[in-house]
Design an enzyme around this catalytic site. Structure first.
Site, mmCIF file in Angstrom:
data_model
loop_
_atom_site.group_PDB
_atom_site.id
_atom_site.type_symbol
_atom_site.label_atom_id
_atom_site.label_comp_id
_atom_site.label_asym_id
_atom_site.label_seq_id
_atom_site.Cartn_x
_atom_site.Cartn_y
_atom_site.Cartn_z
ATOM 1 N N ARG A 242 0.826 -1.228 0.000
ATOM 2 C CA ARG A 242 0.000 0.000 0.000
ATOM 3 C C ARG A 242 0.851 1.264 0.000
ATOM 4 O O ARG A 242 0.487 2.264 0.615
ATOM 5 C CB ARG A 242 -0.951 0.033 1.205
ATOM 6 N N SER B 226 -11.397 0.153 2.641
ATOM 7 C CA SER B 226 -10.709 -0.205 3.888
ATOM 8 C C SER B 226 -10.144 1.063 4.519
ATOM 9 O O SER B 226 -9.319 1.731 3.911
ATOM 10 C CB SER B 226 -9.572 -1.178 3.601
ATOM 11 N N GLU C 38 -5.780 4.385 5.794
ATOM 12 C CA GLU C 38 -5.392 4.226 4.390
ATOM 13 C C GLU C 38 -5.829 5.422 3.541
ATOM 14 O O GLU C 38 -5.054 5.917 2.743
ATOM 15 C CB GLU C 38 -5.985 2.924 3.834
#
Length: 355
Positions: free
Chosen positions: A163, A242, A347
């Site tokens: 990520r 998420s 995130e």
């Protein structure tokens, strides 16, 4: 919208999947790479803060909005040459995946249904169900705001990790214009399945290949079951996907974490999910941590709540404010830290607000 459409005091909430946040001083919509570069240069020349908006699926905008220019990238371009794919930054990612599957090419089929734009995918190295874009990206064309030129950055210089990328590490430097991928012709079959949940749902083993369309449809069903496929009628999808990344722990941190789990649950302690993450590191599940810390599906009493389908998504049930969502995010983050000694990291990108 007209090319290079220019709106003063424009609402940003409708441009985000959370449907939250105040207005931008100005909103410019660019439909070509040249318009994107011109708008970025104009902002930089005048010292105006710039917010780049693609699909808006990873943005949490503060209630006061954005004091500056929001640049909406609405460029188009899907070019397939053999197994080489080039996407303009403004292309809808989920639609692009569907087209690669129709073309019989493997490599991004398990990334079906992820909302947002193609230009956002290299920034946070988008991944799901055992695939991530780093595995297929060959190069990224971006405007470099420091050197004031368009640069072609090969994948090995993109700094991809879980990520993360050089674009995320230095968010104000690059504006992605195009992304190139090298896909695989496996005779209509998917890439080898790398994720247990996907393989289970398909009734095959990890490492097997299945027909591309089956892989894509299965992922879409799994995502929809978690409220992760956009649906305006379903408030579980009024989210930024998420909200927290899966924590990557050192060996020592992981042992401390297991001790906390044993302490909390005693003999009936559940075993937390764990995946090797290289160099004495272990990745565990943020969704598991949230759930086991007591924040179950649907948690919350106000207009911002945990999704009723998935503990990892924080949702706007309609009429929420960004502050209400952030208060919930902080409650979850702090509760997990207290229960397990693990600090969750958000995130989505926060604009004009902070966790």
């Amino acid at each position: 919208m007209q090319p290079h459409h220019d709106v003063q005091g424009a609402p940003l909430a409708p441009l985000t999947t959370l449907r939250l946040g105040g207005p931008a001083d100005r909103l410019v919509t660019a439909t070509t790479d040249e318009e994107v570069v011109a708008a970025v240069r104009e902002a930089d020349d005048s010292g105006t803060p710039l917010l780049v908006v693609g699909g808006g699926s990873n943005l949490v905008v503060g209630d006061k909005g954005f004091a500056g220019t929001a640049l909406r990238i609405d460029t188009t371009g899907f070019t397939l040459d053999g197994t080489a794919l080039e996407l303009a930054a403004g292309e809808n990612w989920s639609d692009a995946v569907a087209r690669t599957v129709e073309a019989g090419l493997a490599g991004v089929e398990c990334l079906a249904g992820i909302p947002g734009s193609a230009g956002a995918t290299p920034i946070q190295n988008v991944g799901a169900y055992g695939q991530e874009v780093a595995a297929t990206i060959t190069e990224v064309t971006a405007y470099d705001r420091v050197e004031r030129r368009t640069a072609v950055i090969p994948a090995e210089e993109c700094g991809f990790s879980y990520r993360h990328s050089r674009f995320k590490a230095d968010p104000d430097r690059y504006v992605v214009l195009r992304v190139r991928f090298d896909l695989q012709d496996a005779g209509g079959l998917s890439a080898p399945l790398a994720y247990a949940e996907t393989a289970r749902a398909l009734g095959v083993e990890v490492g097997d290949r299945v027909p591309l369309a089956r892989a894509r449809e299965t992922v879409l069903k799994l995502r929809a079951g978690k409220g992760m496929v956009l649906d305006p009628e379903d408030h579980d999808t009024w989210s930024a996907g998420s909200f927290f990344t899966n924590p990557v722990l050192t060996g020592a941190e992981y042992r401390d974490f297991l001790a906390r789990v044993a302490e909390r649950f005693g003999e009936s302690a559940p075993v937390p999910p764990a995946w090797p993450a290289g160099q004495d590191r272990v990745k565990t599940s943020a969704a598991w941590l949230i759930d086991k810390a007591g924040f179950t599906k649907g948690y919350g009493a106000g207009r911002a709540r945990i999704s009723s389908k998935h503990t990892l998504a924080l949702t706007n049930r309609g009429g929420a404010t960004t502050e209400e969502l952030l208060a919930l995010a902080r409650e979850v983050r702090d509760g997990v830290a207290e229960a397990f000694g693990v600090r969750l990291v958000n995130e989505p990108v926060t604009v004009g607000c902070a966790l």
